[in-house]
Design a protein around this motif. Sequence first.
Motif, PDB file in Angstrom:
ATOM      1  N   PHE A 117      34.980  37.339  23.751  1.00  0.00           N
ATOM      2  CA  PHE A 117      36.125  36.512  24.127  1.00  0.00           C
ATOM      3  C   PHE A 117      36.075  35.171  23.394  1.00  0.00           C
ATOM      4  CE2 PHE A 117      35.224  38.894  28.189  1.00  0.00           C
ATOM      5  CZ  PHE A 117      36.296  39.766  28.082  1.00  0.00           C
ATOM      6  N   ASP A 118      37.211  34.763  22.822  1.00  0.00           N
ATOM      7  CA  ASP A 118      37.263  33.429  22.220  1.00  0.00           C
ATOM      8  C   ASP A 118      37.426  32.390  23.332  1.00  0.00           C
ATOM      9  OD1 ASP A 118      40.005  33.239  22.934  1.00  0.00           O
ATOM     10  OD2 ASP A 118      40.692  33.833  20.944  1.00  0.00           O
ATOM     11  N   ALA A 119      37.511  31.117  22.960  1.00  0.00           N
ATOM     12  CA  ALA A 119      37.496  30.048  23.962  1.00  0.00           C
ATOM     13  C   ALA A 119      38.660  30.162  24.951  1.00  0.00           C
ATOM     14  CB  ALA A 119      37.521  28.686  23.271  1.00  0.00           C
ATOM     15  N   LEU A 120      39.861  30.389  24.453  1.00  0.00           N
ATOM     16  CA  LEU A 120      41.006  30.484  25.351  1.00  0.00           C
ATOM     17  C   LEU A 120      40.921  31.720  26.242  1.00  0.00           C
ATOM     18  CD1 LEU A 120      43.930  29.298  23.045  1.00  0.00           C
ATOM     19  CD2 LEU A 120      42.965  28.101  25.020  1.00  0.00           C
ATOM     20  N   GLN A 121      40.435  32.816  25.691  1.00  0.00           N
ATOM     21  CA  GLN A 121      40.263  34.021  26.508  1.00  0.00           C
ATOM     22  C   GLN A 121      39.208  33.811  27.597  1.00  0.00           C
ATOM     23  OE1 GLN A 121      39.377  36.603  23.198  1.00  0.00           O
ATOM     24  NE2 GLN A 121      41.388  37.603  23.306  1.00  0.00           N
ATOM     25  N   GLN A 122      38.150  33.083  27.260  1.00  0.00           N
ATOM     26  CA  GLN A 122      37.138  32.766  28.265  1.00  0.00           C
ATOM     27  C   GLN A 122      37.754  31.950  29.399  1.00  0.00           C
ATOM     28  OE1 GLN A 122      33.415  31.108  26.546  1.00  0.00           O
ATOM     29  NE2 GLN A 122      34.215  31.882  24.607  1.00  0.00           N
ATOM     30  N   CYS A 123      38.602  30.991  29.049  1.00  0.00           N
ATOM     31  CA  CYS A 123      39.277  30.199  30.086  1.00  0.00           C
ATOM     32  C   CYS A 123      40.039  31.092  31.042  1.00  0.00           C
ATOM     33  CB  CYS A 123      40.228  29.193  29.436  1.00  0.00           C
ATOM     34  SG  CYS A 123      39.411  27.850  28.546  1.00  0.00           S
ATOM     35  N   GLU A 124      40.717  32.072  30.514  1.00  0.00           N
ATOM     36  CA  GLU A 124      41.488  33.001  31.342  1.00  0.00           C
ATOM     37  C   GLU A 124      40.574  33.848  32.220  1.00  0.00           C
ATOM     38  OE1 GLU A 124      43.806  35.271  28.616  1.00  0.00           O
ATOM     39  OE2 GLU A 124      45.106  33.581  28.053  1.00  0.00           O
ATOM     40  N   LYS A 125      39.468  34.323  31.645  1.00  0.00           N
ATOM     41  CA  LYS A 125      38.551  35.167  32.397  1.00  0.00           C
ATOM     42  C   LYS A 125      37.867  34.389  33.521  1.00  0.00           C
ATOM     43  CE  LYS A 125      39.230  38.988  30.160  1.00  0.00           C
ATOM     44  NZ  LYS A 125      39.852  40.164  30.841  1.00  0.00           N
ATOM     45  N   PHE A 126      37.459  33.154  33.232  1.00  0.00           N
ATOM     46  CA  PHE A 126      36.863  32.316  34.280  1.00  0.00           C
ATOM     47  C   PHE A 126      37.887  32.061  35.392  1.00  0.00           C
ATOM     48  CE2 PHE A 126      34.049  30.328  30.792  1.00  0.00           C
ATOM     49  CZ  PHE A 126      33.018  31.221  31.044  1.00  0.00           C
ATOM     50  N   ASP A 127      39.138  31.845  34.990  1.00  0.00           N
ATOM     51  CA  ASP A 127      40.206  31.587  35.950  1.00  0.00           C
ATOM     52  C   ASP A 127      40.396  32.791  36.876  1.00  0.00           C
ATOM     53  OD1 ASP A 127      43.233  30.790  36.714  1.00  0.00           O
ATOM     54  OD2 ASP A 127      42.265  29.113  35.721  1.00  0.00           O
ATOM     55  N   GLU A 128      40.447  33.966  36.289  1.00  0.00           N
ATOM     56  CA  GLU A 128      40.639  35.190  37.079  1.00  0.00           C
ATOM     57  C   GLU A 128      39.497  35.393  38.056  1.00  0.00           C
ATOM     58  OE1 GLU A 128      40.928  38.283  34.204  1.00  0.00           O
ATOM     59  OE2 GLU A 128      42.840  37.579  33.386  1.00  0.00           O
ATOM     60  N   LEU A 129      38.276  35.252  37.572  1.00  0.00           N
ATOM     61  CA  LEU A 129      37.103  35.519  38.406  1.00  0.00           C
ATOM     62  C   LEU A 129      37.015  34.540  39.566  1.00  0.00           C
ATOM     63  CD1 LEU A 129      34.442  36.992  38.994  1.00  0.00           C
ATOM     64  CD2 LEU A 129      33.326  35.461  37.351  1.00  0.00           C
ATOM     65  N   PHE A 130      37.067  33.246  39.266  1.00  0.00           N
ATOM     66  CA  PHE A 130      36.844  32.257  40.325  1.00  0.00           C
ATOM     67  C   PHE A 130      38.078  32.041  41.190  1.00  0.00           C
ATOM     68  CE2 PHE A 130      33.197  31.524  37.667  1.00  0.00           C
ATOM     69  CZ  PHE A 130      32.197  31.466  38.624  1.00  0.00           C
ATOM     70  N   GLY A 131      39.255  32.338  40.656  1.00  0.00           N
ATOM     71  CA  GLY A 131      40.439  32.326  41.506  1.00  0.00           C
ATOM     72  C   GLY A 131      40.331  33.384  42.585  1.00  0.00           C
ATOM     73  N   GLN A 132      39.840  34.552  42.211  1.00  0.00           N
ATOM     74  CA  GLN A 132      39.652  35.642  43.171  1.00  0.00           C
ATOM     75  C   GLN A 132      38.568  35.306  44.191  1.00  0.00           C
ATOM     76  OE1 GLN A 132      38.773  39.388  41.290  1.00  0.00           O
ATOM     77  NE2 GLN A 132      38.624  40.512  43.221  1.00  0.00           N
ATOM     78  N   ILE A 133      37.452  34.755  43.697  1.00  0.00           N
ATOM     79  CA  ILE A 133      36.357  34.396  44.606  1.00  0.00           C
ATOM     80  C   ILE A 133      36.807  33.306  45.574  1.00  0.00           C
ATOM     81  CG2 ILE A 133      34.076  33.322  44.718  1.00  0.00           C
ATOM     82  CD1 ILE A 133      33.434  34.664  42.045  1.00  0.00           C
ATOM     83  N   ALA A 134      37.483  32.276  45.064  1.00  0.00           N
ATOM     84  CA  ALA A 134      37.928  31.180  45.922  1.00  0.00           C
ATOM     85  C   ALA A 134      38.895  31.654  46.986  1.00  0.00           C
ATOM     86  CB  ALA A 134      38.567  30.087  45.072  1.00  0.00           C
ATOM     87  N   ALA A 135      39.787  32.579  46.620  1.00  0.00           N
ATOM     88  CA  ALA A 135      40.743  33.106  47.596  1.00  0.00           C
ATOM     89  C   ALA A 135      40.016  33.845  48.710  1.00  0.00           C
ATOM     90  CB  ALA A 135      41.744  34.020  46.899  1.00  0.00           C
ATOM     91  N   GLU A 136      39.022  34.644  48.353  1.00  0.00           N
ATOM     92  CA  GLU A 136      38.275  35.398  49.361  1.00  0.00           C
ATOM     93  C   GLU A 136      37.505  34.468  50.292  1.00  0.00           C
ATOM     94  OE1 GLU A 136      34.202  37.916  49.569  1.00  0.00           O
ATOM     95  OE2 GLU A 136      35.655  38.705  48.128  1.00  0.00           O
ATOM     96  N   LEU A 137      36.919  33.416  49.726  1.00  0.00           N
ATOM     97  CA  LEU A 137      36.014  32.556  50.494  1.00  0.00           C
ATOM     98  C   LEU A 137      36.694  31.299  51.026  1.00  0.00           C
ATOM     99  CD1 LEU A 137      32.865  32.842  48.219  1.00  0.00           C
ATOM    100  CD2 LEU A 137      33.370  34.100  50.315  1.00  0.00           C
ATOM    101  N   ASN A 138      38.007  31.208  50.838  1.00  0.00           N
ATOM    102  CA  ASN A 138      38.769  30.042  51.301  1.00  0.00           C
ATOM    103  C   ASN A 138      38.157  28.750  50.762  1.00  0.00           C
ATOM    104  OD1 ASN A 138      40.868  28.766  52.705  1.00  0.00           O
ATOM    105  ND2 ASN A 138      39.608  28.467  54.539  1.00  0.00           N
ATOM    106  N   ALA A 139      37.870  28.757  49.476  1.00  0.00           N
ATOM    107  CA  ALA A 139      37.279  27.607  48.802  1.00  0.00           C
ATOM    108  C   ALA A 139      38.297  27.014  47.830  1.00  0.00           C
ATOM    109  CB  ALA A 139      36.012  28.026  48.066  1.00  0.00           C
TER     110      ALA A 139
END
Length: 217
Positions: free
Chosen positions: A119-141
């Motif tokens: 993944f290039d830099a912009l793609q990494q930004c998207e992947k981090f967003d997807e992962l932690f957006g999902q985690i934060a939603a589950e954990l109400n963070a």
Amino acid sequence: MKLLFIGNSATYYHEIPKTLEKVCRALGMDVTTAQLTPGGYMLSQHADETTEHGQKVFAEIAKGYDVVFLQDNGNCISSDEKREACFDACRRLAGAVKASGARLYFYVRPPYKKLNSGFDALQQCEKFDELFGQIAAELNAECVYVNRAFAYAIKNLDFNLWAEDNGHTSVHGAYLAVCTFFATLFGRSATCMDACGLPPEEAEALQKAADTVTAGI
């Protein structure tokens, strides 16, 4: 306000916690920071209570902070196995944070300039967003989306955001992260912050980038 940062060199490089503390104190805000950020560590290592380090992490959380930030290694997006390990670690750490009475934030880290698992830099930004957006939603963070600030800066500003290793942040990249922490955590424009040694016009551009990103969250 007492802040605890748990992560690795993506947090401690260029002293992001201490710089945040410095700019807050310059504005008359009583903010102190502590950190557990050994180089290269993953959240799964921080969350492993069978190790001396893991026990230290949970003991530190239990001391009582107002806010705890969690930041993972960049390879958390490299495979389904790593993503699930990140999820599991976040669940364990989140339980301890909430039991302590602190607010939980995920520091959604900057990308590497170099390729990361293809993944290039912009793609990494998207992947981090997807992962932690999902985690934060589950954990109400909540999240500090430094990745989004980097994506904005990559597209709109002409600063080198990385150190010579193309992995850690440069002075400009670290300052952008601090601006994003400030604007997110306090709901204030980062333009009130000290420039921390940067030329005023460069600091202002990074402050406004953080404001633009956090206003859209």
